[in-house]
Design an enzyme around this catalytic site. Structure first.
Site, PDB file in Angstrom:
ATOM      1  CG  ASP A   1      -1.739   7.643   1.132  1.00 54.87           C
ATOM      2  OD1 ASP A   1      -0.600   7.871   0.527  1.00 54.87           O
ATOM      3  OD2 ASP A   1      -2.959   7.834   0.594  1.00 54.87           O
TER       4      ASP A   1
ATOM      5  CG  ASP B   1      -1.556   1.152   1.264  1.00 54.72           C
ATOM      6  OD1 ASP B   1      -2.411   1.586   0.137  1.00 54.72           O
ATOM      7  OD2 ASP B   1      -1.989   1.586   2.638  1.00 54.72           O
TER       8      ASP B   1
END
Length: 219
Positions: A10, A8
């Site tokens: 963020d 991922d």
């Protein structure tokens, strides 16, 4: 055997959470809506359109789809403008080191992010070369907790799900990894990502040595 890693963006590679918060806060203030950090937590790991609907639901606001899309675009414009301030210094501690080690050892590496601005963020970080595949909010229709973005990344790497480890900081992201049949590493507190196969408080602790030690039978 583990051959691929999916990250991922963020909260894992970098922390644009504050920039997102400031953009949603400005939009909400302009609209006269309530928005605070507690409500902001509910947006972690979900798409822009899903995020604005969470805020609207909280404020008991109903708008037509065209207006919702217009407001989501306005928020995105505020956020994208703020990305120009990002530099190579904005990697989360430990993230760049892990990506470097994975590259050195020949693993396939992909991004699996709900953000449609992921390529811009990677460009600002000068991190594009670490990734074989970039899966972002433009890559699939269903966002997390659907596993589609991770399945997209695995397919592009030509690997089955059980040959990949997903790194996530959001509850919905870990849910997506588990649903898709991936191994998972959670970054963050127990109450948020404790259901991952392995959890670290921060990326700095999530070294390749620690990951390999835990999943020793898979390497």
């Amino acid at each position: 055997m583990i051959k691929g890693f999916i990250f991922d963006l963020d909260g894992v590679i970098t922390d644009t959470a504050e920039l997102h918060y400031e953009a949603w806060k400005k939009l909400s203030d302009d609209m006269g809506w309530f928005f605070d950090r507690e409500l902001n937590e509910k947006l972690r790991g979900i798409s822009r359109m899903d995020s604005i609907k969470v805020i609207m639901d909280h404020n008991k606001v109903s708008l037509d789809e065209a207006t919702v899309e217009e407001l989501a675009t306005k928020k995105n414009d505020i956020y994208v403008d703020s990305l120009d301030t990002m530099t190579e210094e904005d990697f989360l501690p430990g993230a760049k080191e892990l990506l470097t080690h994975l590259r050195a050892e020949g693993f396939s590496v992909a991004l699996g992010s709900a953000s449609k601005n992921a390529p811009k963020v990677l460009q600002q970080l000068k991190a594009t070369h670490y990734f074989d595949v970039v899966g972002d909010g433009n890559s699939v229709e269903k966002s997390k907790p659907a596993p589609d973005i991770f399945l997209f990344a695995a397919e592009k790497m030509r690997l089955p799900a059980d040959n990949c480890i997903v790194f996530e900081d959001a509850e919905k992201g870990i849910d997506a990894a588990k649903t898709g049949g991936f191994y998972s590493v959670g970054i963050g507190p127990e109450e948020r990502v404790g259901h991952a196969d392995l959890r670290f408080d921060t990326m700095k602790e999530a070294t390749l040595f620690e990951v390999k030690s835990f999943f020793s039978d898979l390497f």
